[in-house]
Design an enzyme around this catalytic site. Structure first.
Site, mmCIF file in Angstrom:
data_model
loop_
_atom_site.group_PDB
_atom_site.id
_atom_site.type_symbol
_atom_site.label_atom_id
_atom_site.label_comp_id
_atom_site.label_asym_id
_atom_site.label_seq_id
_atom_site.Cartn_x
_atom_site.Cartn_y
_atom_site.Cartn_z
ATOM 1 N N SER A 141 0.829 -1.194 0.000
ATOM 2 C CA SER A 141 0.000 0.000 0.000
ATOM 3 C C SER A 141 0.874 1.258 0.000
ATOM 4 O O SER A 141 1.779 1.400 0.820
ATOM 5 C CB SER A 141 -0.911 -0.007 1.235
ATOM 6 N N GLY A 142 0.599 2.144 -0.944
ATOM 7 C CA GLY A 142 1.368 3.379 -1.051
ATOM 8 C C GLY A 142 2.535 3.310 -2.005
ATOM 9 O O GLY A 142 3.294 4.272 -2.134
ATOM 10 N N THR A 146 -1.934 2.399 -8.069
ATOM 11 C CA THR A 146 -3.068 3.083 -8.691
ATOM 12 C C THR A 146 -2.600 4.067 -9.760
ATOM 13 O O THR A 146 -3.182 4.154 -10.849
ATOM 14 C CB THR A 146 -3.899 3.810 -7.614
ATOM 15 N N ASN A 196 -1.007 5.339 3.116
ATOM 16 C CA ASN A 196 -1.222 5.817 1.748
ATOM 17 C C ASN A 196 -2.378 6.799 1.746
ATOM 18 O O ASN A 196 -3.438 6.517 2.304
ATOM 19 C CB ASN A 196 -1.527 4.627 0.820
ATOM 20 N N SER A 199 -5.305 5.109 -0.930
ATOM 21 C CA SER A 199 -5.220 3.650 -0.903
ATOM 22 C C SER A 199 -6.477 3.023 -1.499
ATOM 23 O O SER A 199 -7.601 3.376 -1.126
ATOM 24 C CB SER A 199 -5.035 3.165 0.544
ATOM 25 N N SER A 200 -6.289 2.086 -2.422
ATOM 26 C CA SER A 200 -7.424 1.359 -2.994
ATOM 27 C C SER A 200 -7.942 0.370 -1.965
ATOM 28 O O SER A 200 -7.213 -0.530 -1.540
ATOM 29 C CB SER A 200 -6.993 0.621 -4.265
ATOM 30 N N GLY A 383 -2.218 -3.741 -1.899
ATOM 31 C CA GLY A 383 -0.896 -4.226 -1.582
ATOM 32 C C GLY A 383 -0.881 -4.989 -0.268
ATOM 33 O O GLY A 383 -1.840 -4.971 0.513
ATOM 34 N N GLU A 385 -0.508 -5.837 3.434
ATOM 35 C CA GLU A 385 -0.777 -4.949 4.572
ATOM 36 C C GLU A 385 -0.444 -5.640 5.892
ATOM 37 O O GLU A 385 -0.729 -6.835 6.070
ATOM 38 C CB GLU A 385 -2.241 -4.509 4.584
#
Length: 829
Positions: A141-142, A146, A196, A199-200, A383, A385
């Protein structure tokens, strides 16, 4: 091969802490010699040039390139992308896209995400099996997944939309719809987290649909596991979904009005805004204790926005309906239960709204199946986590990352080495981390974390965290990838993932897996006067799931099934990997922290990938021998290009041969069809001429009046004897046979079957059943020469025009019945 073996021994000595001092000294010397030349490290576009390949040397190379604002680096078959955490506009301009698209060899340019995109696009144009492509963008994540997915979609919308066949308006409409769907889905599906800012909180696989000319004609989106719990509860210092912070109607319409998102109706925008406001108002609803139920809970505003009666909403939130056989029992809920039902209502509304949005987007941008033949898929998933507190959401997210890592391992790390062996190279396999044992722990059969969790969720009782932990420990004690802290007061279990160990809290996990939705809440929403809310709950699947009882679908099983479908798609496509790396946990621009990066490099197997790619040919290069490395790269490129050319040539030859065979086959079919048609026409003309010749006296015949029959005779179908000397016309089957075999007999026929029988008897000269009289004509020995012939005697034969279906039949010489009698017999029987 001795030099390669020495190099491999050096690597193994480094990994194992050093088997001998000489190997350690040799390796340290090579590393120091490599790291001293920092001025040249930024020129290493491919990490296979790094020598020796160690986490330290790879890390240093990436650090130097990052400091020079170079964010993309090749790592064999993988592209490594470092997140700059700041806009770099010139890096993704339209001119840069065209430069990579029209380049003869894009691989000779600087590493870029557009190289990966162009390679996939050229594979589609080359029609190399498998033709469909998948771009797998992974990372924690981050890391920038995306943004990378946006760049890929923009690239294809640009290079695959130039068409001389379609009108420019159509092309612009397709491009605008595909690109404009992205910010809307991010607004509803992304959120700011601790790691993030964008973040998605859901996974998506976007299929860009291409026609036979490799032009973009549409797209479709498949989503996975929206983190709907964020609607009702967020971790400290985290935010809800972006859409809730675009509070004003004006800011929302910047995404969904007719100028930016033209295929989203304004009525849907208003209804969506009203539903979102209703969800926010549900968060303000508070409940008193069960002892003081007279106190209001202030839900009038929420009921007004959701367009449902306030009294019914309050009843649904404060009273639970229990089924006892065929009877229903109402039970007041405690204060905690009321809050749970309120949160459940908010989550189910938002989840269904999100699913409706995805369906609406797909209906707007998806092309008809007949108009596209291939696709390029862009996979953007959450991602890996690991937070301070992890629950079911993180377990599913990390499970998805495990599946993608296994796909990468199977496709490249294992398959590439097997290809080296098949080509005759003396190869000993490079060790890499295989995460199959972790996947067996999570999804294996018959016992796994998911199977035990589903069993716990389907029990008709509240789950106990401690009891469930004990069962996990008992059933999975043989798997080395799971462990427990026996001294922890909070029940949890720890899983050793490929990217590191993560502890998961058991409390509340089974309830989240159940995802219970009270049926009375669904019924209430189905009665809403909000047109959109009523529509999305009209045929709601949740209600059917509730009726299933203990066997209902759980969150884990649904997510696992959808993920299996995704993996099947990836298996039948050509994958292209992009590993996004997060340089620092604070998301600061151009800040590189070695500890953060080295963990990600080891987790995603970058070092092993470089090992395998660099050692594909048994050539050892010195640090100073750049010429040898250049020759190696040129040879690799030449061999790859030659194989590619051979495949293309073979494909073209096969296509040409198949095309020639098909054309020849079609020509033969056309000639055969022409011969058949010509012969058939001639045959029809011959039959017609024969019939005309036989019926040449049709105009001379005058139909005789048939005497009327009495009703009794007509009803019984009997035979009447008379002394009429003239022949009497009998209506017989099939051709109006006139028969009078004796002056004293008149045959009156009414029934069709009897007429048919008498016609046959008269034609074949057969005696009657009882022998009382015989029907005998003067054609008994002479037979019938012509259908229209008028024989002498007392028999007249009247016939309508006949197609002579049996005129080409030869009489059976062995039979007593010949000529027209045989024809009539066969026609009749």
């Amino acid at each position: 091969m001795s030099s390669v073996d020495d190099r491999r021994d050096v690597r193994e000595g480094y990994r194992n802490g050093g088997a001998t001092r000489s190997l350690n000294d040799s390796l340290e010397g090579e590393i120091q010699a490599f790291l001293i030349d920092e001025d040249q490290l930024y020129t290493y576009d491919d990490l296979t040039k790094v020598n020796p390949v160690t986490p330290a040397t790879v890390l240093k190379c990436l650090q130097v390139r990052y400091s020079m604002k170079v964010f993309y680096t090749h790592a064999g078959c993988t592209l490594v992308a470092l997140n700059p955490f700041q806009p770099i506009p010139d890096l993704y301009s339209l001119d840069v896209m065209k430069e990579y698209h029209y380049a003869h060899q894009p691989q000779e340019f600087k590493p870029h995400i557009f190289i990966v995109a162009e390679e996939a696009y050229r594979n589609v144009r080359g029609q190399l099996e498998p033709v469909n492509q998948s771009l797998v963008v992974s990372g924690e994540s981050g890391a920038g997944k995306t943004w990378t997915s946006r760049c890929l979609m923009k690239y294809y919308a640009t290079v695959a939309s130039v068409s001389v066949v379609k009108s420019q308006d159509t092309v612009e409409r397709i491009e605008r719809r595909v690109l404009d769907s992205n910010p809307v889905m991010e607004a509803f599906g992304n959120a700011c987290t601790l790691r993030n800012n964008n973040s998605s909180r859901f996974g998506k696989y976007i299929q860009l649909q291409l026609d036979r000319c490799q032009l973009l004609v549409g797209a479709s989106v498949q989503t996975y596991l929206l983190e709907k719990t964020r609607v009702a509860c967020q971790t400290a210092n985290e935010r809800n979904f972006h859409i809730f912070y675009q509070a004003s109607e004006q800011s929302l319409l910047t995404y969904m009005n007719s100028d930016v998102f033209s295929f989203f109706p304004s009525l849907c925008c208003c209804n969506t805004l009203q539903i979102l406001a209703g969800i926010l108002q549900l968060g303000n609803v508070s409940f008193s204790s069960s002892a003081d139920e007279s106190q209001p809970c202030h839900l009038d505003r929420a009921a007004e926005l959701l367009c449902v009666p306030a009294e019914e909403l309050q009843t649904c939130l404060r009273v639970r309906t229990l089924k006892a056989g065929k009877q229903s029992v109402l039970k007041p809920c405690s204060q905690a239960e009321c809050s749970v039902r309120r949160d459940c209502l908010a989550k189910v509304i938002y989840a269904q709204l999100f699913e409706w949005l995805v369906t609406f987007i797909n209906n707007s941008i998806c092309a008809d199946k007949s108009t596209w033949c291939n696709f390029i898929g862009v996979l953007d998933v959450y991602g890996f986590e690991c937070f301070q507190t992890n629950n079911l959401e993180q377990l599913c997210i990390n499970y998805a990352n495990e599946k993608l890592q296994q796909h990468f391992v199977a496709h490249y790390l294992r398959a590439q080495q097997e290809e080296y062996v098949s080509e005759g190279l003396q190869w000993s396999f490079v060790k890499y981390q295989d995460n199959q044992s972790c996947l067996d722990l999570l999804e294996g059969s018959p016992i796994s974390v998911f199977s035990l969790l589903n069993e716990e969720s389907r029990l008709n009782r509240a789950s106990d965290a401690k009891t469930f932990r004990v069962r996990l420990e008992k059933e999975l004690c043989d798997n080395a990838n799971i462990s427990w802290d026996k001294f922890s007061k909070v029940p949890h279990f720890t899983v050793a993932h490929y990217a590191g160990k993560v502890g998961y809290q058991i409390e509340g996990m089974a309830e989240k897996n159940k995802d219970p939705v009270p049926p009375e809440l669904i019924s209430l929403l189905q009665k809403s006067n909000n047109q959109l809310l009523h529509q999305i709950f009209k045929d709601n699947e949740t209600e059917s799931q509730i009726k299933k009882g203990p066997g209902k679908t759980t969150v884990v099983s649904k997510f696992k099934n959808s993920l299996e479908t995704l993996m099947k798609i990836l298996h039948f496509t050509t994958p292209h990997y992009t590993r996004c790396i997060k340089p620092n946990p604070e998301c600061k621009p151009l800040t590189f922290k070695k500890e953060e990066v080295i963990i990600q490099l080891e987790a995603c197997g970058i070092v092993e990938t470089i090992h395998i790619s660099a050692a594909g040919f048994p050539i050892r290069k010195k640090i100073l021998s750049h010429c040898a490395f250049t020759i190696q790269c040129c040879w690799l490129r030449y061999q790859r290009g030659r194989r590619h050319t051979h495949r293309q040539s073979a494909t073209l030859i096969q296509a040409a041969v198949r095309s020639w065979l098909v054309r020849n086959r079609v020509r033969r079919w056309n000639r055969a069809a022409g011969v058949i048609q010509s012969t058939w026409r001639k045959w029809r003309l011959l039959l017609k001429s024969l019939a005309e010749a036989e019926l040449d006296d049709a105009k001379d015949l005058v139909e005789e009046d048939t005497p009327a029959l009495t009703p009794v005779i007509r009803e019984r179908g009997s035979v009447q004897l008379s002394t009429i000397p003239e022949p009497v016309t009998v209506q017989g089957w099939p051709m109006g046979l006139a028969l009078a075999s004796a002056p004293s007999m008149t045959v009156s026929l009414t029934a069709t079957g009897f007429q048919k029988m008498m016609s046959v008897i008269a034609s074949l000269n057969l005696p009657s059943r009882r022998g009382e009289y015989q029907v005998k004509t003067n054609q008994y020995t002479e037979e019938l020469a012509s259908i229209r012939a008028q024989p002498k005697g007392s028999v007249k034969l009247h016939c309508q025009r006949s197609p002579l279906l049996y005129a080409d039949r030869q009489p059976d010489l062995k039979s007593d019945v010949t000529g027209f009698n045989e024809i009539l017999l066969e026609k009749t029987l």
